[in-house]
Motif scaffolding. Structure first.
Motif, short mmCIF file in Angstrom:
data_model
loop_
_atom_site.label_atom_id
_atom_site.label_comp_id
_atom_site.label_asym_id
_atom_site.label_seq_id
_atom_site.Cartn_x
_atom_site.Cartn_y
_atom_site.Cartn_z
N ALA A 12 0.70 -1.22 0.08
CA ALA A 12 0.04 0.03 0.01
C ALA A 12 0.86 1.11 0.14
N SER A 13 0.23 2.34 -0.61
CA SER A 13 0.85 3.65 -0.55
C SER A 13 -0.13 4.81 -0.24
N ARG A 14 0.23 5.86 0.11
CA ARG A 14 -1.01 7.10 0.25
C ARG A 14 0.04 8.45 0.07
N PHE A 15 -0.78 9.25 -0.59
CA PHE A 15 0.01 10.43 -0.97
C PHE A 15 -1.20 11.40 -0.26
N GLN A 16 -0.44 12.34 0.54
CA GLN A 16 -1.30 13.16 1.35
C GLN A 16 -0.66 14.77 1.28
N CYS A 17 -1.35 15.81 0.75
CA CYS A 17 -0.91 17.28 0.65
C CYS A 17 -1.43 17.69 2.12
N PRO A 18 -0.66 18.54 2.95
CA PRO A 18 -0.79 18.85 4.03
C PRO A 18 -1.91 20.28 3.81
N GLY A 19 -2.99 20.45 4.74
CA GLY A 19 -4.02 21.39 4.23
C GLY A 19 -3.60 22.74 4.33
N GLU A 20 -2.41 23.20 4.70
CA GLU A 20 -1.93 24.44 4.54
C GLU A 20 -0.64 24.46 3.54
N GLY A 21 -0.53 25.78 2.97
CA GLY A 21 0.47 25.99 1.90
C GLY A 21 -0.09 25.60 0.59
N PRO A 22 1.10 25.28 -0.66
CA PRO A 22 0.58 25.13 -1.81
C PRO A 22 0.40 23.85 -2.10
N ALA A 23 -0.15 23.58 -3.31
CA ALA A 23 -0.21 22.10 -3.84
C ALA A 23 1.25 21.23 -3.86
N ALA A 24 1.00 20.04 -3.55
CA ALA A 24 2.41 19.11 -3.72
C ALA A 24 2.56 18.88 -4.98
N ARG A 25 3.78 19.15 -5.58
CA ARG A 25 4.15 18.90 -6.96
C ARG A 25 5.41 18.14 -6.94
N TYR A 26 5.49 17.10 -7.78
CA TYR A 26 6.36 16.28 -7.75
C TYR A 26 6.57 15.36 -9.11
N VAL A 27 7.85 15.11 -9.27
CA VAL A 27 8.12 14.04 -10.51
C VAL A 27 8.33 12.67 -10.02
N ILE A 28 7.75 11.81 -10.62
CA ILE A 28 7.85 10.00 -10.35
C ILE A 28 8.66 9.65 -11.21
N ALA A 29 9.88 9.05 -11.07
CA ALA A 29 10.28 8.11 -12.22
C ALA A 29 10.04 6.65 -11.90
N ILE A 30 9.40 5.94 -12.65
CA ILE A 30 9.05 4.32 -12.19
C ILE A 30 9.60 3.55 -13.23
N ILE A 31 10.32 2.61 -12.66
CA ILE A 31 11.04 1.43 -13.56
C ILE A 31 10.64 0.18 -12.96
N GLN A 32 10.32 -0.56 -14.05
CA GLN A 32 9.58 -1.80 -13.90
C GLN A 32 10.80 -2.89 -13.58
N PRO A 33 10.77 -3.92 -12.73
CA PRO A 33 11.40 -4.91 -12.45
C PRO A 33 11.83 -5.64 -13.66
#
Length: 192
Positions: free
Chosen positions: A171-192
């Motif tokens: 499992a995984s969970r992404f949560q942006c705190p209620g204050e401040g700007p949007a969470a903006r990120y880059v994910i590189a995904i590599i398949q096994p």
């Protein structure tokens, strides 16, 4: 998907592909509903293009179909060119949370990696019950804002410039705190 130049076309292709995947695995709507936790009526509406799936729904379905969300998105796009200008990168918006996913570098034949940009509004969260493919290697690099990223029970508070690399098995969970700007990120995904 509202930002896409042809949102209705992309949503229609997603709906068609979801129906194809269910048919390829010879699953009834009832069986898929039991396995995914998504109601039969909702699944039917998704496959007919009468409802927009949320990120959580697509995550559950992709996990059952053994593919990443990026792979599903690449299957409904045209053949991926080597050069992909920002103006033509597919953008999908989760109607429930406002999460935006830009496919920066879609997976391609013979390639194991893909890259996406995510933007999660303040106070929003997305939880995935399982990895779409166990053992996927992720490299998440924060661009702006803050993000509480929980990977298999361990929460990491991330801010601009931070990078977390991990193999996802559960499992995984992404949560942006209620204050401040949007969470903006880059994910590189590599398949096994």
């Amino acid at each position: 998907m509202r930002e896409d130049s042809a949102p209705d076309a992309l949503e229609a292709r997603i709906a068609t592909r979801l129906a194809q995947l269910r048919a390829e695995q010879s699953l009834s709507l009832e069986t898929l509903a039991e396995r995914s936790g998504i109601s039969r009526a909702t699944l039917s509406r998704l496959e007919r293009g009468e409802a927009s799936p949320t990120a959580a729904m697509l995550g559950r379905l992709c996990s059952l179909y053994g593919r990443t969300l990026s792979r599903l998105m690449s299957e409904v796009e045209e053949a991926a060119p080597e050069f992909l200008p920002a103006a033509v990168q597919a953008v999908w918006t989760d109607p429930q949370t406002g999460f935006r996913r830009r496919i920066v570098s879609p997976p391609g034949p013979g390639l194991r990696g893909e890259m996406l940009e995510g933007s999660l509004p303040p106070g929003a969260s997305i939880a995935y019950a399982a990895a779409p493919l166990p053992g996927l290697e992720h490299h998440l690099w924060m661009l702006d804002g803050a993000l509480d990223l929980t990977v298999e029970g361990v929460t990491h508070r991330m801010s601009a410039g931070d990078c977390l690399r991990y193999r996802l098995h559960g499992a995984s969970r992404f949560q942006c705190p209620g204050e401040g700007p949007a969470a903006r990120y880059v994910i590189a995904i590599i398949q096994p």
